[in-house]
Design a protein around this motif. Structure first.
Motif, PDB file in Angstrom:
ATOM      1  N   ASP A  39     -28.694  16.956  -3.831  1.00  0.00           N
ATOM      2  CA  ASP A  39     -28.339  15.498  -3.685  1.00  0.00           C
ATOM      3  C   ASP A  39     -28.730  14.596  -3.439  1.00  0.00           C
ATOM      4  O   ASP A  39     -29.297  14.117  -3.081  1.00  0.00           O
ATOM      5  CB  ASP A  39     -26.933  15.033  -3.527  1.00  0.00           C
ATOM      6  N   VAL A  40     -28.880  14.871  -2.094  1.00  0.00           N
ATOM      7  CA  VAL A  40     -29.292  14.074  -0.300  1.00  0.00           C
ATOM      8  C   VAL A  40     -30.622  14.379  -0.501  1.00  0.00           C
ATOM      9  O   VAL A  40     -31.612  12.719   0.072  1.00  0.00           O
ATOM     10  CB  VAL A  40     -28.539  14.190   0.988  1.00  0.00           C
ATOM     11  N   ASP A  46     -38.142  11.943 -11.246  1.00  0.00           N
ATOM     12  CA  ASP A  46     -38.493  12.686 -11.212  1.00  0.00           C
ATOM     13  C   ASP A  46     -38.787  13.947  -9.938  1.00  0.00           C
ATOM     14  O   ASP A  46     -38.446  14.891 -10.628  1.00  0.00           O
ATOM     15  CB  ASP A  46     -40.323  11.973 -10.700  1.00  0.00           C
ATOM     16  N   ASP A  47     -37.711  13.743  -9.616  1.00  0.00           N
ATOM     17  CA  ASP A  47     -37.158  14.466  -8.514  1.00  0.00           C
ATOM     18  C   ASP A  47     -35.800  15.443  -9.514  1.00  0.00           C
ATOM     19  O   ASP A  47     -36.444  17.051  -8.886  1.00  0.00           O
ATOM     20  CB  ASP A  47     -36.155  14.037  -7.371  1.00  0.00           C
ATOM     21  N   THR A  48     -35.279  15.197 -10.456  1.00  0.00           N
ATOM     22  CA  THR A  48     -34.607  15.962 -10.960  1.00  0.00           C
ATOM     23  C   THR A  48     -35.846  17.069 -11.806  1.00  0.00           C
ATOM     24  O   THR A  48     -34.930  18.093 -12.139  1.00  0.00           O
ATOM     25  CB  THR A  48     -33.995  15.810 -12.056  1.00  0.00           C
ATOM     26  N   GLU A  49     -36.219  16.231 -12.302  1.00  0.00           N
ATOM     27  CA  GLU A  49     -36.606  17.229 -13.157  1.00  0.00           C
ATOM     28  C   GLU A  49     -37.933  18.038 -12.304  1.00  0.00           C
ATOM     29  O   GLU A  49     -37.859  19.068 -13.399  1.00  0.00           O
ATOM     30  CB  GLU A  49     -38.077  16.453 -13.978  1.00  0.00           C
ATOM     31  N   ARG A 101     -38.822  27.493  -1.144  1.00  0.00           N
ATOM     32  CA  ARG A 101     -40.194  26.761  -0.334  1.00  0.00           C
ATOM     33  C   ARG A 101     -39.467  25.391  -1.762  1.00  0.00           C
ATOM     34  O   ARG A 101     -40.363  24.131  -1.094  1.00  0.00           O
ATOM     35  CB  ARG A 101     -41.044  27.422  -2.011  1.00  0.00           C
ATOM     36  N   ALA A 102     -38.710  25.475  -2.327  1.00  0.00           N
ATOM     37  CA  ALA A 102     -39.138  24.183  -3.879  1.00  0.00           C
ATOM     38  C   ALA A 102     -38.446  23.500  -3.123  1.00  0.00           C
ATOM     39  O   ALA A 102     -38.197  22.531  -2.582  1.00  0.00           O
ATOM     40  CB  ALA A 102     -38.378  24.702  -4.997  1.00  0.00           C
ATOM     41  N   LEU A 103     -37.378  23.671  -2.035  1.00  0.00           N
ATOM     42  CA  LEU A 103     -36.039  22.781  -0.958  1.00  0.00           C
ATOM     43  C   LEU A 103     -37.310  22.519   0.045  1.00  0.00           C
ATOM     44  O   LEU A 103     -36.716  21.263   0.929  1.00  0.00           O
ATOM     45  CB  LEU A 103     -34.972  23.451  -0.313  1.00  0.00           C
ATOM     46  N   ASN A 104     -37.731  23.767   0.628  1.00  0.00           N
ATOM     47  CA  ASN A 104     -38.347  22.749   1.675  1.00  0.00           C
ATOM     48  C   ASN A 104     -39.967  21.612   1.232  1.00  0.00           C
ATOM     49  O   ASN A 104     -40.062  20.737   1.919  1.00  0.00           O
ATOM     50  CB  ASN A 104     -39.770  23.540   2.095  1.00  0.00           C
ATOM     51  N   ALA A 105     -40.001  21.680  -0.408  1.00  0.00           N
ATOM     52  CA  ALA A 105     -40.962  20.592  -0.717  1.00  0.00           C
ATOM     53  C   ALA A 105     -40.306  19.588  -0.660  1.00  0.00           C
ATOM     54  O   ALA A 105     -40.784  18.926  -0.656  1.00  0.00           O
ATOM     55  CB  ALA A 105     -41.459  21.230  -1.524  1.00  0.00           C
ATOM     56  N   ALA A 106     -38.632  19.340  -0.980  1.00  0.00           N
ATOM     57  CA  ALA A 106     -38.273  18.163  -1.447  1.00  0.00           C
ATOM     58  C   ALA A 106     -37.242  17.739  -0.062  1.00  0.00           C
ATOM     59  O   ALA A 106     -37.321  16.063   0.269  1.00  0.00           O
ATOM     60  CB  ALA A 106     -36.984  18.468  -1.977  1.00  0.00           C
ATOM     61  N   LEU A 107     -37.760  18.170   1.853  1.00  0.00           N
ATOM     62  CA  LEU A 107     -37.559  17.723   2.250  1.00  0.00           C
ATOM     63  C   LEU A 107     -38.393  16.391   2.878  1.00  0.00           C
ATOM     64  O   LEU A 107     -40.053  16.617   2.792  1.00  0.00           O
ATOM     65  CB  LEU A 107     -37.246  18.350   3.915  1.00  0.00           C
ATOM     66  N   PRO A 108     -38.501  15.140   3.505  1.00  0.00           N
ATOM     67  CA  PRO A 108     -39.082  14.092   3.483  1.00  0.00           C
ATOM     68  C   PRO A 108     -39.694  14.588   5.030  1.00  0.00           C
ATOM     69  O   PRO A 108     -39.074  15.315   5.681  1.00  0.00           O
ATOM     70  CB  PRO A 108     -38.408  13.139   3.874  1.00  0.00           C
ATOM     71  N   GLU A 109     -41.368  13.824   4.985  1.00  0.00           N
ATOM     72  CA  GLU A 109     -42.042  14.304   6.358  1.00  0.00           C
ATOM     73  C   GLU A 109     -40.582  14.168   7.671  1.00  0.00           C
ATOM     74  O   GLU A 109     -41.186  14.945   8.945  1.00  0.00           O
ATOM     75  CB  GLU A 109     -42.732  13.980   6.249  1.00  0.00           C
ATOM     76  N   ASP A 110     -40.235  13.325   7.758  1.00  0.00           N
ATOM     77  CA  ASP A 110     -39.668  13.288   9.123  1.00  0.00           C
ATOM     78  C   ASP A 110     -38.648  13.975   9.323  1.00  0.00           C
ATOM     79  O   ASP A 110     -38.063  13.386  10.195  1.00  0.00           O
ATOM     80  CB  ASP A 110     -38.987  11.275   8.682  1.00  0.00           C
ATOM     81  N   GLU A 111     -38.068  14.372   8.376  1.00  0.00           N
ATOM     82  CA  GLU A 111     -36.890  15.389   8.418  1.00  0.00           C
ATOM     83  C   GLU A 111     -37.506  16.736   8.599  1.00  0.00           C
ATOM     84  O   GLU A 111     -37.377  18.106   8.905  1.00  0.00           O
ATOM     85  CB  GLU A 111     -36.239  15.624   7.372  1.00  0.00           C
ATOM     86  N   VAL A 119     -29.391  23.356   6.640  1.00  0.00           N
ATOM     87  CA  VAL A 119     -28.937  24.927   6.180  1.00  0.00           C
ATOM     88  C   VAL A 119     -28.507  24.432   5.751  1.00  0.00           C
ATOM     89  O   VAL A 119     -27.920  23.530   5.786  1.00  0.00           O
ATOM     90  CB  VAL A 119     -28.717  25.859   7.414  1.00  0.00           C
ATOM     91  N   ALA A 120     -28.846  24.571   3.950  1.00  0.00           N
ATOM     92  CA  ALA A 120     -28.144  24.610   2.671  1.00  0.00           C
ATOM     93  C   ALA A 120     -26.961  25.763   1.715  1.00  0.00           C
ATOM     94  O   ALA A 120     -27.778  26.741   2.321  1.00  0.00           O
ATOM     95  CB  ALA A 120     -28.903  24.248   1.932  1.00  0.00           C
ATOM     96  N   LEU A 121     -25.710  25.468   2.163  1.00  0.00           N
ATOM     97  CA  LEU A 121     -24.818  25.634   1.754  1.00  0.00           C
ATOM     98  C   LEU A 121     -24.715  25.881  -0.152  1.00  0.00           C
ATOM     99  O   LEU A 121     -25.420  24.260  -0.792  1.00  0.00           O
ATOM    100  CB  LEU A 121     -23.565  25.154   1.994  1.00  0.00           C
ATOM    101  N   LEU A 122     -25.283  27.090  -0.975  1.00  0.00           N
ATOM    102  CA  LEU A 122     -25.804  27.468  -1.923  1.00  0.00           C
ATOM    103  C   LEU A 122     -24.514  27.019  -2.572  1.00  0.00           C
ATOM    104  O   LEU A 122     -23.740  27.929  -2.298  1.00  0.00           O
ATOM    105  CB  LEU A 122     -26.796  27.829  -2.427  1.00  0.00           C
ATOM    106  N   ASP A 123     -24.423  26.905  -4.368  1.00  0.00           N
ATOM    107  CA  ASP A 123     -23.331  27.552  -5.088  1.00  0.00           C
ATOM    108  C   ASP A 123     -24.055  28.583  -6.007  1.00  0.00           C
ATOM    109  O   ASP A 123     -23.605  28.962  -7.020  1.00  0.00           O
ATOM    110  CB  ASP A 123     -22.665  26.426  -6.028  1.00  0.00           C
ATOM    111  N   ARG A 124     -25.045  28.618  -5.553  1.00  0.00           N
ATOM    112  CA  ARG A 124     -25.874  29.049  -6.653  1.00  0.00           C
ATOM    113  C   ARG A 124     -26.748  31.245  -6.476  1.00  0.00           C
ATOM    114  O   ARG A 124     -26.016  30.698  -5.098  1.00  0.00           O
ATOM    115  CB  ARG A 124     -27.252  29.012  -6.958  1.00  0.00           C
TER     116      ARG A 124
END
Length: 257
Positions: A39-40, A46-49, A101-111, A119-124
């Motif tokens: 969510d964050v 476009d991000d969702t898709e 890799r997908a979540l790394n790509a979703a991180l903004p450059e300044d993050e 560290v992402a707790l996941l429900d998957r």
């Protein structure tokens, strides 16, 4: 490392705030807690898709096939719904490295600064491919940036006691079908964690610390099976490492006790 950013998994019983408090006492770094990673770091349709396609592409198709992914329209739409309503997701195993890799790509450059670990707790459920035996293995965590910690993986990845599987096979032979997991959990005595276990948060503290330790030192898992930084392959080992004293082996107690 100056900051650890820990993300909640709101559809699970894992308490990210309690984990963060425990972590602050041990790592000497700022620990920030945020809402669900998906969510964050998702700003619009476009991000969702894009994320939905990434999850569809990382689906494990068979326990014994290295190739992953099913990006048919119906599967992508399922993943879009799962992003918006995570409580409806389940029963799918994902390639942990591909998700990372997908979540790394979703991180903004300044993050993405090298002194900031996410560290992402996941429900998957996530897994990694084993070259040594040619099959997928469920995992509790995948270390790196961002580090992934799978809450269902805590229950599903480490093997249950042998009696659990004997009872499963016996019931399947008699009835022609495997009994529901909940029935087996009531019938079999032994030390193992189950879905929504009240000990979930306590057990996950060590797995989150493993991600931080690897990021700080470059070291992998500890060889001492009773240490929180170890990676047991069986549930009794998880109980021993994460829920019993002492928390750490002698070497890691110097760092974290």
């Amino acid at each position: 490392m100056s900051t650890v950013v820990l993300y909640r998994a709101p559809t699970t019983v894992a308490d990210a705030d309690e984990i963060a408090d425990w972590l602050r006492d041990r790592v000497g770094s700022a620990v920030e807690v945020r809402d669900r990673f998906l969510d964050v770091h998702r700003e619009g349709p476009d991000d969702t898709e894009g994320l939905a396609e990434a999850f569809a592409d990382s689906r494990v198709l068979s326990p014994y096939e290295r190739e992953t992914g099913n990006t048919m329209l119906g599967i992508v739409r399922y993943e879009e719904r799962a992003l918006d309503r995570p409580e409806r997701e389940g029963g799918v195993l994902y390639d942990g490295a591909a998700v990372q890799r997908a979540l790394n790509a979703a991180l903004p450059e300044d993050e993405s600064a090298p002194d900031r670990l996410h560290v992402a707790l996941l429900d998957r459920a996530i897994g990694t491919w084993g070259d040594h035996d040619g099959r997928w293995h469920k995992r509790v965590n995948v270390l790196g940036q961002p580090a992934l910690v799978s809450v269902p993986g805590l229950y599903e990845a480490p093997a249950k006691p042998e009696e659990y599987y004997r009872e499963q096979q016996k019931t399947a032979l008699l009835s022609g079908d495997a009994p529901p997991r909940e029935v087996l959990e009531e019938q079999v005595e032994g030390e193992f964690l189950v879905a929504d276990d009240p000990r979930t948060t306590e057990a996950l503290k060590g797995y989150v610390l493993q991600a931080v330790h690897c990021w700080r030192t470059g070291e992998g898992f500890c060889d001492e099976e009773s240490c929180r930084l170890s990676n047991p392959h069986r549930q009794p080992g998880v109980v021993d490492a994460q829920l019993r004293d002492p928390e750490f082996c002698e070497d890691h107690a110097e760092l974290y006790d």
